[in-house]
Design an enzyme around this catalytic site. Sequence first.
Site, PDB file in Angstrom:
ATOM      1  N   ARG A  35      59.778  48.137  44.017  1.00 24.13           N
ATOM      2  CA  ARG A  35      60.457  48.758  43.888  1.00 24.13           C
ATOM      3  C   ARG A  35      61.826  49.189  44.188  1.00 24.13           C
ATOM      4  O   ARG A  35      62.946  49.161  43.174  1.00 24.13           O
ATOM      5  CB  ARG A  35      59.822  49.698  44.258  1.00 24.13           C
ATOM      6  CG  ARG A  35      59.924  51.577  43.164  1.00 24.13           C
ATOM      7  CD  ARG A  35      59.803  52.681  43.829  1.00 24.13           C
ATOM      8  NE  ARG A  35      58.213  52.819  43.623  1.00 24.13           N
ATOM      9  CZ  ARG A  35      57.034  53.200  44.389  1.00 24.13           C
ATOM     10  NH1 ARG A  35      56.940  52.494  45.196  1.00 24.13           N
ATOM     11  NH2 ARG A  35      56.072  53.012  43.739  1.00 24.13           N
TER      12      ARG A  35
ATOM     13  N   GLU B 104      51.878  34.404  49.249  1.00 19.18           N
ATOM     14  CA  GLU B 104      50.634  34.792  50.354  1.00 19.18           C
ATOM     15  C   GLU B 104      49.362  34.903  49.310  1.00 19.18           C
ATOM     16  O   GLU B 104      48.444  34.762  49.493  1.00 19.18           O
ATOM     17  CB  GLU B 104      49.930  36.019  51.126  1.00 19.18           C
ATOM     18  CG  GLU B 104      49.991  37.257  50.735  1.00 19.18           C
ATOM     19  CD  GLU B 104      51.580  38.375  50.853  1.00 19.18           C
ATOM     20  OE1 GLU B 104      51.979  39.095  50.951  1.00 19.18           O
ATOM     21  OE2 GLU B 104      52.217  36.762  50.435  1.00 19.18           O
TER      22      GLU B 104
ATOM     23  N   LEU C 287      30.310  45.182  57.862  1.00 19.77           N
ATOM     24  CA  LEU C 287      29.455  44.411  57.635  1.00 19.77           C
ATOM     25  C   LEU C 287      30.046  43.058  57.648  1.00 19.77           C
ATOM     26  O   LEU C 287      29.942  41.674  58.194  1.00 19.77           O
ATOM     27  CB  LEU C 287      28.205  44.749  58.038  1.00 19.77           C
ATOM     28  CG  LEU C 287      27.491  44.908  58.599  1.00 19.77           C
ATOM     29  CD1 LEU C 287      26.356  45.609  57.868  1.00 19.77           C
ATOM     30  CD2 LEU C 287      27.045  44.732  60.361  1.00 19.77           C
TER      31      LEU C 287
ATOM     32  N   CYS D  83      59.076  39.853  50.202  1.00 15.41           N
ATOM     33  CA  CYS D  83      59.861  41.173  49.528  1.00 15.41           C
ATOM     34  C   CYS D  83      60.377  42.203  50.485  1.00 15.41           C
ATOM     35  O   CYS D  83      61.647  41.961  50.730  1.00 15.41           O
ATOM     36  CB  CYS D  83      58.277  41.581  49.813  1.00 15.41           C
ATOM     37  SG  CYS D  83      58.023  43.302  48.835  1.00 15.41           S
TER      38      CYS D  83
ATOM     39  N   ASP E 134      25.512  57.314  52.052  1.00 15.02           N
ATOM     40  CA  ASP E 134      27.275  57.600  51.412  1.00 15.02           C
ATOM     41  C   ASP E 134      26.848  58.902  50.447  1.00 15.02           C
ATOM     42  O   ASP E 134      26.609  58.617  50.034  1.00 15.02           O
ATOM     43  CB  ASP E 134      28.369  57.082  51.678  1.00 15.02           C
ATOM     44  CG  ASP E 134      28.434  55.825  52.948  1.00 15.02           C
ATOM     45  OD1 ASP E 134      28.503  56.457  53.868  1.00 15.02           O
ATOM     46  OD2 ASP E 134      29.512  55.171  52.861  1.00 15.02           O
TER      47      ASP E 134
ATOM     48  N   LYS F 219      17.408  44.600  67.982  1.00 13.91           N
ATOM     49  CA  LYS F 219      16.298  45.452  67.259  1.00 13.91           C
ATOM     50  C   LYS F 219      16.274  46.288  65.931  1.00 13.91           C
ATOM     51  O   LYS F 219      17.540  45.556  65.102  1.00 13.91           O
ATOM     52  CB  LYS F 219      16.811  47.376  68.283  1.00 13.91           C
ATOM     53  CG  LYS F 219      16.807  47.653  69.451  1.00 13.91           C
ATOM     54  CD  LYS F 219      15.301  47.294  69.455  1.00 13.91           C
ATOM     55  CE  LYS F 219      15.001  47.798  71.099  1.00 13.91           C
ATOM     56  NZ  LYS F 219      13.757  48.005  71.681  1.00 13.91           N
ATOM     57  N   THR F 220      14.887  46.071  65.028  1.00 10.78           N
ATOM     58  CA  THR F 220      15.156  45.577  63.804  1.00 10.78           C
ATOM     59  C   THR F 220      14.954  47.232  63.083  1.00 10.78           C
ATOM     60  O   THR F 220      14.888  47.353  62.231  1.00 10.78           O
ATOM     61  CB  THR F 220      14.380  45.034  63.146  1.00 10.78           C
ATOM     62  OG1 THR F 220      12.890  46.067  64.073  1.00 10.78           O
ATOM     63  CG2 THR F 220      14.046  43.532  63.850  1.00 10.78           C
TER      64      THR F 220
ATOM     65  N   GLU G 272      30.219  43.517  44.762  1.00 14.78           N
ATOM     66  CA  GLU G 272      30.382  44.186  45.681  1.00 14.78           C
ATOM     67  C   GLU G 272      30.244  45.352  45.538  1.00 14.78           C
ATOM     68  O   GLU G 272      30.709  46.365  45.463  1.00 14.78           O
ATOM     69  CB  GLU G 272      31.003  43.670  46.741  1.00 14.78           C
ATOM     70  CG  GLU G 272      30.782  44.605  47.715  1.00 14.78           C
ATOM     71  CD  GLU G 272      32.794  44.170  49.028  1.00 14.78           C
ATOM     72  OE1 GLU G 272      32.359  44.483  49.858  1.00 14.78           O
ATOM     73  OE2 GLU G 272      32.949  42.878  48.626  1.00 14.78           O
TER      74      GLU G 272
ATOM     75  N   GLU H 222      66.306  52.516  49.201  1.00 17.80           N
ATOM     76  CA  GLU H 222      65.703  52.948  50.213  1.00 17.80           C
ATOM     77  C   GLU H 222      65.537  53.653  51.449  1.00 17.80           C
ATOM     78  O   GLU H 222      64.817  54.593  52.045  1.00 17.80           O
ATOM     79  CB  GLU H 222      64.657  51.769  51.308  1.00 17.80           C
ATOM     80  CG  GLU H 222      63.179  52.180  50.977  1.00 17.80           C
ATOM     81  CD  GLU H 222      61.820  50.435  50.743  1.00 17.80           C
ATOM     82  OE1 GLU H 222      60.832  51.153  51.261  1.00 17.80           O
ATOM     83  OE2 GLU H 222      62.233  49.649  50.637  1.00 17.80           O
TER      84      GLU H 222
ATOM     85  N   HIS I  18      54.883  38.066  46.327  1.00 20.81           N
ATOM     86  CA  HIS I  18      53.657  37.854  47.332  1.00 20.81           C
ATOM     87  C   HIS I  18      53.352  36.716  47.253  1.00 20.81           C
ATOM     88  O   HIS I  18      52.306  36.548  47.228  1.00 20.81           O
ATOM     89  CB  HIS I  18      53.607  38.575  47.736  1.00 20.81           C
ATOM     90  CG  HIS I  18      53.854  40.078  48.334  1.00 20.81           C
ATOM     91  ND1 HIS I  18      54.272  40.872  48.650  1.00 20.81           N
ATOM     92  CD2 HIS I  18      55.014  40.953  47.679  1.00 20.81           C
ATOM     93  CE1 HIS I  18      54.555  41.902  49.172  1.00 20.81           C
ATOM     94  NE2 HIS I  18      54.728  42.322  48.183  1.00 20.81           N
TER      95      HIS I  18
END
Length: 544
Positions: free
Chosen positions: A471, A518, A15, A382, A147, A187-188, A140, A406, A516
Site C-alpha cells: 500500500r 519469492e 497433516l 517490500c 468441522d 494405533k489405527t 484440497e 505508515e 515479492h
Amino acid sequence: MIRYIFITGGVVSSLGKGIASASLGALLQSRGYRVRLRKLDPYLNVDPGTMSPRQHGEVYVTDDGAETDLDLGHYERFTGVSARQSDNITTGRIYQRIIEKERRGDYLGATIQVIPHVTNDIKEFVLSDPGEGVDFVLCEIGGTVGDIEGLPFFEAIRQLGQELGPQRACFIHLTLLPYIPAAGEMKTKPTQHSVKELRSIGIQPQILLCRCDRPIPVNEKGKIASFCNVRLASVIEARDVGHIYDVPMAYHAEGLDSEVLSHFGITDAPPPDLSSWQRIAQTIKNPDGQVTIGLVGKYTDVPDAYKSVSEALGHGGLANKVKVDIRFVDSEKFDDPDAALEDLDGVHGILLPGGFGERGAHGKMRVARYARERNMPCFGICYGMQLSVVEAARNLAGIKNASTSEFGPTKEPVVGLMEEWTKGNEKVTRDASTDLGGTMRLGAYPARLKEGSMVAQVYGSLEISERHRHRYEVNASYIERLEKAGMIFSGMSPDGRLPEIVELEGHPWFIGVQFHPELKSRPFEPHPLFASFIAAAVKQSRLV
C-alpha cells in the site's frame, strides 16, 4: 475428459494436505498429464488478506492479484503451474457472492439455503474454468472432517462424486497413524473413526494416505483396509521424510500415483520421469557447503509467515549447490537503539522481508544499517526495501526526519501511501480511509531496469514482471537526493513514477525490491535474485 481428485484430511489438522496435493500433482505431471490444483477454505473470511500471519501464515499472491492460502504456493512450486483467483475459494467469498445475488433479486424471491444454493456455488467453483487441456483437477478441502464450517464443502463434493461417477471422481483421505511408545504399537483407531465420520456424510474414500513416523506393519495395513473398506494397495504409507522435496518420490515409491490411475481405469499411462526431483534430492543431501542467512522480521515465531521466502532461499541454495541455514531473528528485539545485534553474529547475509506497521520496523532499520556499514549481503523485500531506504535517507542523505507515512504524519515522507496507479488499462485510486481488504497494489506488474545495473545483470534483461502486495511506495520526489547519497534506483514502473528496485553504490550486494520475488521462485527455476543473493552469501562466507 477432466478427472477430479478430492483431498480431505482427518484426525488432526496440519497433516500436510497441501504438500500431498502438490506432490500428487507433480507425479501426474511427471507422467505427461496436465494438472490444476485448487483449495477450498471453509473459513468465513473473504480471503486471507486481512488475517494475522500468526494465525494463518503468509498470504500468497497470484499473478492476477488474488490474496490466497499459502498452500497455493506449494502447488506452484511443485508443479510450476501459476495459480489464479479461480483456484481458491472461501466460505466468506461464497456467502458474499450469494448475498450480492440475493440483493439483486437473481433468485427471484426464493428462500436462500445452504443446500442447494451454497453447495451449488461450491460445485460451480470446482468445475469452472479448469484451463485448456487440463487432465486432472486436484481439490484440497481445508480443515478436518467433522468441522462444522466444512460441512457444506463435504456435501458439495459428495454430490460431485455422485454426479461425475467413479470414472471421473476420486476421493483421497489423509489421516494420522500415531505410534504409542508405552504400548509399542501403531494405533489405527483414529484413522478408522475419521473414515467412519467421512462415510457418515456419504463419502467413501478410495485411497487412504496415512501419515506416520515409521513403517506401517502389514497386519495394520490389512486392518485399515478391512475396516475402512478400501483395497490393501490403496492404504498408502506417507512416512516422514527429510525434506518436502523428497515427498513426491516417496509417494511414488508407495504407489500413490499408480493407485490413482488404477482407480480411473487408466492402464496406458507413460512411466513417470522423476529425474529432476532426483537431482534436487541429490543436491539437498550432498551440498558443497553451507551459508547462514539471518531472516529479520516480527513474525519469526511463526515460520509459516515467511514460507515462500524460506523456500526461495532454499532454491537459491540449490542454484549454488549449498545448504541454506535460516536463522530467524525477531526484529522487535532491536527496536531498542541500545540493544546489541549479537543475534546476527555468524550470518553471511541478511534478508529483510515484507511486513506492516511500526512495531519491529526500527529494528529492521538498525539491521539495514548494520549490513550497509559492514558490506554484508542484504536483501530487502517490500517493507524491507522501504525501511532500508528510510535508513539510508537518514544516515547517508542527511534527511534526519526521514520516515514512512505508515508510522503516521511526517515532515519527510520518504515512503508514502500510494494514491494512484495503473492496473492494465484501469486507473486505481486509494486513500487512507479505504478498506484494508483487497485494496493494495496486488498481482503482477511490469518494471524496467537500468542498463548496467546489478539487477539488470542478475535478470539478464531490462524488462521484468513481478508480483506485488503493498500500500506504500518510496516517494519518487526524493530520488534525486537519495541518488546523490549513493543509492541507485535501478528499477522503475514503465511510466517512471514508482520506484521498484534500489541498489547501494559501492556495496558488494545490497538490493531492495518493492515486489515479492519469492512468489515466483521454483525449485527447478530458482528466482535469479535469490540465486544471486545466496551466491553473494557464499562469497561472504569465505571472507569471514
